[in-house]
Design a protein around this motif. Structure first.
Motif, short mmCIF file in Angstrom:
data_model
loop_
_atom_site.label_atom_id
_atom_site.label_comp_id
_atom_site.label_asym_id
_atom_site.label_seq_id
_atom_site.Cartn_x
_atom_site.Cartn_y
_atom_site.Cartn_z
N SER A 72 0.82 -1.22 0.00
CA SER A 72 0.00 0.00 0.00
C SER A 72 0.86 1.27 0.00
N LEU A 73 2.12 1.14 0.43
CA LEU A 73 3.04 2.28 0.41
C LEU A 73 3.76 2.42 -0.92
N GLY A 74 3.56 1.45 -1.81
CA GLY A 74 4.17 1.54 -3.13
C GLY A 74 5.23 0.51 -3.42
N ALA A 75 5.49 -0.42 -2.50
CA ALA A 75 6.51 -1.44 -2.74
C ALA A 75 6.01 -2.48 -3.73
N THR A 76 6.94 -3.04 -4.47
CA THR A 76 6.67 -4.23 -5.28
C THR A 76 7.00 -5.44 -4.43
N LEU A 77 6.13 -6.44 -4.40
CA LEU A 77 6.29 -7.59 -3.53
C LEU A 77 6.77 -8.81 -4.30
N THR A 78 7.57 -9.62 -3.62
CA THR A 78 8.04 -10.85 -4.24
C THR A 78 8.16 -11.96 -3.20
N ASP A 79 7.78 -13.16 -3.59
CA ASP A 79 8.04 -14.34 -2.78
C ASP A 79 9.43 -14.85 -3.12
N LEU A 80 10.34 -14.86 -2.16
CA LEU A 80 11.68 -15.36 -2.40
C LEU A 80 12.25 -15.93 -1.12
N ASP A 81 12.51 -17.22 -1.13
CA ASP A 81 13.20 -17.88 -0.03
C ASP A 81 14.68 -17.57 -0.16
N ALA A 82 15.30 -17.07 0.92
CA ALA A 82 16.71 -16.69 0.86
C ALA A 82 17.63 -17.86 0.54
N THR A 83 17.16 -19.08 0.77
CA THR A 83 17.99 -20.26 0.49
C THR A 83 17.74 -20.84 -0.90
N SER A 84 17.05 -20.11 -1.76
CA SER A 84 16.76 -20.58 -3.11
C SER A 84 18.05 -20.76 -3.91
N ASP A 85 17.92 -21.50 -5.03
CA ASP A 85 19.08 -21.69 -5.89
C ASP A 85 19.39 -20.44 -6.70
N ASP A 86 20.54 -20.43 -7.35
CA ASP A 86 20.99 -19.24 -8.08
C ASP A 86 19.99 -18.80 -9.13
N ALA A 87 19.44 -19.75 -9.87
CA ALA A 87 18.54 -19.40 -10.96
C ALA A 87 17.30 -18.67 -10.43
N THR A 88 16.77 -19.13 -9.30
CA THR A 88 15.57 -18.51 -8.73
C THR A 88 15.87 -17.10 -8.24
N ILE A 89 17.00 -16.94 -7.56
CA ILE A 89 17.37 -15.62 -7.05
C ILE A 89 17.64 -14.65 -8.21
N ASN A 90 18.39 -15.10 -9.20
CA ASN A 90 18.68 -14.22 -10.34
C ASN A 90 17.42 -13.85 -11.11
N ALA A 91 16.47 -14.78 -11.18
CA ALA A 91 15.21 -14.48 -11.87
C ALA A 91 14.45 -13.38 -11.13
N ALA A 92 14.47 -13.42 -9.78
CA ALA A 92 13.81 -12.35 -9.01
C ALA A 92 14.51 -11.02 -9.24
N PHE A 93 15.83 -11.04 -9.25
CA PHE A 93 16.56 -9.80 -9.56
C PHE A 93 16.17 -9.27 -10.94
N GLN A 94 16.09 -10.18 -11.91
CA GLN A 94 15.86 -9.76 -13.29
C GLN A 94 14.50 -9.11 -13.48
N VAL A 95 13.49 -9.65 -12.82
CA VAL A 95 12.17 -9.04 -12.94
C VAL A 95 12.20 -7.62 -12.37
N ALA A 96 12.91 -7.44 -11.26
CA ALA A 96 13.04 -6.10 -10.69
C ALA A 96 13.78 -5.17 -11.65
N ILE A 97 14.84 -5.68 -12.26
CA ILE A 97 15.62 -4.88 -13.20
C ILE A 97 14.78 -4.50 -14.42
N GLU A 98 13.97 -5.43 -14.90
CA GLU A 98 13.11 -5.13 -16.05
C GLU A 98 12.08 -4.06 -15.71
N LYS A 99 11.64 -4.04 -14.46
CA LYS A 99 10.64 -3.05 -14.07
C LYS A 99 11.25 -1.68 -13.82
#
Length: 318
Positions: A72-99
């Motif tokens: 509600s304050l304007g943040a973009t939300l993401t589900d990300l387990d900190a122990t995820s594999d590299d591909a999952t973490i990089n994919a979350a980064f990439q979506v943020a970068i694309e936005k």
């Protein structure tokens, strides 16, 4: 008695209106924060402070898309387990970068307190604690550096604790984890500063967050608490102290978050100061670090003859 009472914390755009708010605030500052562990405590408070300043925030946690208050304050939300594999973490980064076009600030704040006597912690519980509290932060940092290094700029903040400085009854595994995070972060600080990347470890003292709530997700008990065996010892006293101090900690998490954002943007209290390799927070933290420094100096002084006697006879001091 010393106790470490700790901080503690695929993108989905939920609606077009919230997306516009996030994009508009981002245009005001150019800072884009990716915060892992944003569901509570310091992670959440940092997100709120950055949003108040007009920055863009990607708020991540295992249940990130439930963080309606930040959304509600304007943040973009993401589900990300900190122990995820590299591909999952990089994919979350990439979506943020694309936005948003880039990520400028990373906050790594996952973690929990494993409470209990060292003897009562099972091998699996110890491994799980180190995996979340240490290895996940190391892996996140590695991937964040790989993203920032070609860009010759950026900020990474990992969460240590006043427990990075001393151990104590019932939080041996947590203290070990936080020592590891601080040592790792200090090493990385010196590795990547030549690339324009600023890395620090944040070491809060006692802050009034949800971290010590018995019903929360940040405080776990060892499977074998050995209560009868440790009755009347420092272990029992420390457990009682943890319960007594919950919700009475000295630190104000919102004030702490303001200092953190100042430091990571070179503004406010940080204006004109050199970027710190460590950022202790709280009057109790400053007091306890000074006490640790004094006790360490006293130990070296008492044992200096023995310490210095172990060099080769032909050794030359550097």
């Amino acid at each position: 008695m010393k106790l470490d009472l700790l901080h503690h914390g695929a993108l989905r755009t939920k609606n077009e209106g919230r997306s516009r708010r996030a994009s508009n605030t981002y245009a005001m500052s150019g800072n884009v924060w990716f915060i892992i562990g944003a569901s509570s405590g310091f992670g959440k408070a940092i997100a709120e402070e950055a949003l108040r300043r007009g920055d863009a925030v990607i708020a991540a946690s295992r249940r990130g898309t439930t963080l309606k208050g930040l959304e509600s304050l304007g943040a973009t939300l993401t589900d990300l387990d900190a122990t995820s594999d590299d591909a999952t973490i990089n994919a979350a980064f990439q979506v943020a970068i694309e936005k948003y076009g880039k990520i400028t600030h990373f906050i790594n704040a996952p973690g929990y307190l494993l409470e209990g006597p060292a003897e009562g912690v099972s091998a699996q519980e110890g491994l799980d604690s180190i995996t979340v509290n240490v290895l996940a932060i190391m892996n996140l940092t590695r991937l964040e550096i790989a993203y920032l290094r070609p860009r010759k700029s950026g900020y990474i903040a990992n969460f240590g604790s006043v427990g990075s400085w001393f151990g104590g009854p019932v939080f041996s595994h947590y203290s070990a984890a936080k020592w590891a995070v601080s040592g790792y972060t200090e090493s990385v600080y010196n590795e990547v500063k030549d690339f324009g990347i600023n890395v620090t470890v944040i070491e809060p003292g006692y802050f009034r967050t949800e971290f010590l709530h018995a019903q929360g997700n940040n405080r776990k008990l060892a499977s074998n608490m050995l209560e009868a065996e440790y009755k009347g010892t420092s272990v029992e006293a420390s457990r009682n102290a943890i319960a007594a101090v919950n919700n009475r900690q000295l630190g104000d998490v919102n004030k702490g978050a303001k200092v953190i954002v100042d430091v990571l943007t070179g503004s406010g209290v940080a204006a004109g100061k050199e970027f710190p390799i460590r950022l202790p927070l709280g009057s109790d933290c400053a007091r306890d670090i000074r006490a640790k420094m004094a006790s360490t100096e006293a130990l070296i002084k008492e044992w200096e003859d023995a310490i210095l006697s172990t060099d080769h006879d032909d050794a030359q001091q550097a």
